[in-house]
Design a protein around this motif. Structure first.
Motif, PDB file in Angstrom:
ATOM      1  N   LYS A   1       1.371  10.057  -3.701  1.00  0.00           N
ATOM      2  CA  LYS A   1       0.193   9.718  -2.892  1.00  0.00           C
ATOM      3  C   LYS A   1       0.442  10.030  -1.414  1.00  0.00           C
ATOM      4  CE  LYS A   1      -2.153   5.773  -1.170  1.00  0.00           C
ATOM      5  NZ  LYS A   1      -1.891   4.407  -0.862  1.00  0.00           N
ATOM      6  N   ILE A   2       1.617   9.631  -0.926  1.00  0.00           N
ATOM      7  CA  ILE A   2       1.931   9.875   0.495  1.00  0.00           C
ATOM      8  C   ILE A   2       2.012  11.373   0.775  1.00  0.00           C
ATOM      9  CG2 ILE A   2       3.730   9.681   2.257  1.00  0.00           C
ATOM     10  CD1 ILE A   2       4.512   7.099   1.100  1.00  0.00           C
TER      11      ILE A   2
ATOM     12  N   GLN B   1      -1.354  12.871   0.841  1.00  0.00           N
ATOM     13  CA  GLN B   1      -2.072  12.436   2.046  1.00  0.00           C
ATOM     14  C   GLN B   1      -1.626  13.253   3.261  1.00  0.00           C
ATOM     15  OE1 GLN B   1      -1.601   8.215   2.476  1.00  0.00           O
ATOM     16  NE2 GLN B   1      -2.720   8.143   4.393  1.00  0.00           N
TER      17      GLN B   1
ATOM     18  N   ALA C   1       6.254  10.881   6.322  1.00  0.00           N
ATOM     19  CA  ALA C   1       6.314  10.511   4.899  1.00  0.00           C
ATOM     20  C   ALA C   1       7.509   9.592   4.645  1.00  0.00           C
ATOM     21  CB  ALA C   1       6.421  11.770   4.036  1.00  0.00           C
TER      22      ALA C   1
ATOM     23  N   LEU D   1       6.805   6.156   5.880  1.00  0.00           N
ATOM     24  CA  LEU D   1       5.793   5.427   5.106  1.00  0.00           C
ATOM     25  C   LEU D   1       6.248   5.134   3.681  1.00  0.00           C
ATOM     26  CD1 LEU D   1       2.569   7.359   6.163  1.00  0.00           C
ATOM     27  CD2 LEU D   1       3.230   5.051   6.851  1.00  0.00           C
ATOM     28  N   SER D   2       7.384   5.725   3.290  1.00  0.00           N
ATOM     29  CA  SER D   2       7.802   5.674   1.884  1.00  0.00           C
ATOM     30  C   SER D   2       8.030   4.261   1.375  1.00  0.00           C
ATOM     31  CB  SER D   2       9.066   6.505   1.690  1.00  0.00           C
ATOM     32  OG  SER D   2      10.118   5.890   2.415  1.00  0.00           O
TER      33      SER D   2
ATOM     34  N   GLU E   1       6.306   1.600   2.313  1.00  0.00           N
ATOM     35  CA  GLU E   1       5.070   0.833   2.512  1.00  0.00           C
ATOM     36  C   GLU E   1       5.181  -0.170   3.661  1.00  0.00           C
ATOM     37  OE1 GLU E   1       3.735  -0.477  -1.553  1.00  0.00           O
ATOM     38  OE2 GLU E   1       5.468   0.740  -2.072  1.00  0.00           O
TER      39      GLU E   1
ATOM     40  N   LEU F   1      -4.217   6.038   8.255  1.00  0.00           N
ATOM     41  CA  LEU F   1      -3.248   4.945   8.120  1.00  0.00           C
ATOM     42  C   LEU F   1      -3.851   3.634   8.609  1.00  0.00           C
ATOM     43  CD1 LEU F   1      -0.029   6.733   9.367  1.00  0.00           C
ATOM     44  CD2 LEU F   1      -0.556   6.039   7.035  1.00  0.00           C
TER      45      LEU F   1
END
Lengths: 253, 314
Positions: free
Chosen positions: B118-119, B122, B147, B150-151, B153, B181
């Motif tokens: 998903k990341i 995106q 990425a 954000l991995s 969360e 975001l």
């Protein structure tokens, strides 16, 4: 305990090993085979036996130790130096992982690789010489402890080093001479008494002596001293690393 | 007001050289907002971020993330934080997906391929997932850094000059990513040199200089409060000087006397525009075109920093 972080670092580092499998394994095996040919066959044919053991077999523990020490040091020091060099260290420092977890990830990966190479060399040795292992459990224990303790030492070197020259400095200038003078290719009882005494200040003598004892039941120094030396060295390295992470020396400004 | 997601209390950092990079910074960041930190080089932006994230040790002060102290309860605090550093720092020989998976594991989260996908999608990196990092362009590498951050969360994301040295198109791409975001509920703190960037995407703007927060305010309110407008009036014929009857307007002549510039406060009850235009007509000045523009955040910022420097002078 952030076990996931340990596993992540371990897998990442082992990934590097598998990516460069040829240079990781072939090169140490090749150089050890050359040692067997030069020392074992060429010189061994003149020496024949040391304390009742054929010279070819006698040098096996020393050769394994030489490679395992060098590999542990270079794997672990490069493992932590490279993130410092390319800047990815920021991620380790900002991760929810303690010094113990970060160290465990890198050191276990470096030690695993060194152990694998040590065992491959042992396997190779069976092709060159007749070899029996008197105390296999002790042999494995010594091998594992050596891999771990020298990987810890390598980890410290990697944090200390500020450039590639420094990264090579200690392995080249200190460790290789200590191993060569530590009885890798001879028994220190073959030296004149004065040199025997001086050799006792070389910590590697205790490692090689204990390791060789596990093969042949022969030791230059009492087994207890060897065990004490390696355990003491491991503890000292852990203490230094704990201090490094507490103070942030060479890691955090 | 709900309790802040990030609370900085009298944070100081003095480096070994004696340089005081942070001088008692206190700041509360609200859950879900985008805060832009503006400041000249060496203002303390990166030190502030690095201290919160654990890369630099604070000299004194306290930071909490969702109530967790970043020193005493660092594991809980850091799990909530993602950091995108200013410099591109990536393992060059790794695959994109491997390095992103590594970051997730390092932050203590179990492997989740669906989330990583998903990341990467995106950030338009999915097609490059098996490429080695060194094969990517600079812009793509910066996306990989995002990425990675954000991995796991995070609830708070630090972007340290995310658009430094990237082209205009990529900068706008990056803004879209930030908007997305924010929509996902991530709180974002970004540092930037580009005031246009802060103006375009930030909910609040903080100005930092010499390790101190000079100002923190809603972007719109700041623009309104400090924003002056200019009206540029083009004349059909040039004049050598402003006629005496117009002297009360503080006019400025530009373009060799072909343009008259009038500065006014948009918030003022009477802007004086109508009267000025009438008076100009009476003074026989003929208008060919009129344009108005608002002073940018850049001008506000330059003014603030200059004011700060002026105060520091004996």
């Amino acid at each position: 305990m952030n076990l996931t972080a340990i596993a992540a670092i371990y897998r990442f580092e082992m990934g590097r090993t598998f990516r460069t499998i040829a240079q990781s394994i072939i090169s140490p095996v090749l150089s050890t085979a050359l040692y067997f040919i030069v020392f074992g066959t060429a010189i061994g044919s003149r020496i024949e036996q040391v304390e009742g053991v054929s010279y070819g077999a006698f040098i096996v523990p020393g050769l394994i130790m030489l490679t395992v020490l060098t590999q542990s040091l270079s794997n672990a020091s490069f493992g932590i130096y490279f993130p410092k060099f390319i800047g990815t260290i920021y991620e380790l420092l900002s991760a929810p992982a303690s010094f113990l977890e970060i160290t465990a990830g890198y050191v276990l990966a470096a030690a695993t690789k060194a152990l694998a190479i040590g065992l491959i060399i042992l396997g190779t040795a069976f092709f060159f010489v007749d070899l029996t292992i008197a105390h296999p459990v002790w042999m494995l224990a010594f091998l594992v402890l050596t891999c771990l303790s020298f990987s810890l030492f390598g980890f410290i070197i990697g944090i200390w080093a500020q450039n590639f020259e420094q990264l090579q400095l200690i392995p080249l200038l200190a460790v290789t001479p200590l191993v060569f003078l530590g009885g890798a290719f001879y028994s220190i009882t073959m030296l004149p008494p004065a040199w025997q005494t001086i050799s006792l200040f070389n910590p590697v003598v205790y490692l090689i002596s204990g390791f060789r004892w596990s093969f042949f039941g022969l030791a230059d120094v009492a087994l207890g001293w060897s065990v004490l030396a390696i355990c003491g060295f491991t503890m000292a390295c852990i203490a230094v690393i704990a201090w490094i992470f507490r103070t942030g020396w060479r890691l955090r400004s | 007001m709900t309790s802040p997601i990030l609370s900085i209390d009298r944070l100081t950092k003095t480096y070994g050289s004696g340089f005081k990079a942070l001088n008692g910074v206190s700041l509360d960041i609200r859950d879900g907002e985008i805060l832009a930190l503006l400041g000249p080089n060496g203002a303390g932006k990166t030190t502030l971020i690095s201290t919160i994230c654990g890369i630099v040790q604070p000299t004194s002060g306290r930071v909490t993330v969702a109530g967790h102290d970043t020193v005493r309860d660092y594991k809980a605090a850091r799990r909530l934080i993602g950091l995108v550093p200013q410099e591109i720092a990536l393992e060059p020989f790794e695959k994109v997906i491997t390095t992103v998976r590594f970051s997730r594991g390092l932050f203590g989260k179990p492997r989740d391929d669906a989330f990583i996908e998903k990341i990467l999608r995106q950030l338009s990196l999915w097609d490059k997932r098996d490429a080695r990092v060194r094969e990517l362009s600079g812009g793509m590498k910066r996306r990989v850094l995002i990425a990675k951050a954000l991995s796991h969360e995070p609830r708070v994301l630090f972007l340290d000059e995310p658009t430094a040295g990237v082209d205009v198109e990529l900068r706008r791409d990056m803004w879209q990513v930030v908007e997305q975001l924010k929509a996902d509920g991530v709180t974002i703190i970004l540092t930037t040199h580009y005031l246009e960037e802060a103006e375009a995407i930030a909910d609040r703007v903080g100005v930092i200089n010499k390790g101190e927060i000079l100002l923190i305010e809603e972007t719109q309110a700041l623009m309104k409060r400090m924003g002056q407008k200019e009206m540029r009036i083009e004349l059909t014929e040039p004049v050598s000087e402003v006629p005496g009857v117009l002297s009360g307007y503080g006019l400025r002549l530009e373009a060799g006397g072909c343009r008259v510039v009038y500065t006014y406060d948009r918030q003022a009850e009477r802007t004086g525009i109508g009267r000025l235009l009438r008076d100009m007509q009476d003074a026989d000045l003929h208008v060919s075109d009129v344009e108005t523009r608002q002073s940018s955040l850049e001008e506000i910022f330059v003014g603030l920093v200059a004011e700060d420097a002026g105060e520091a002078r004996p």
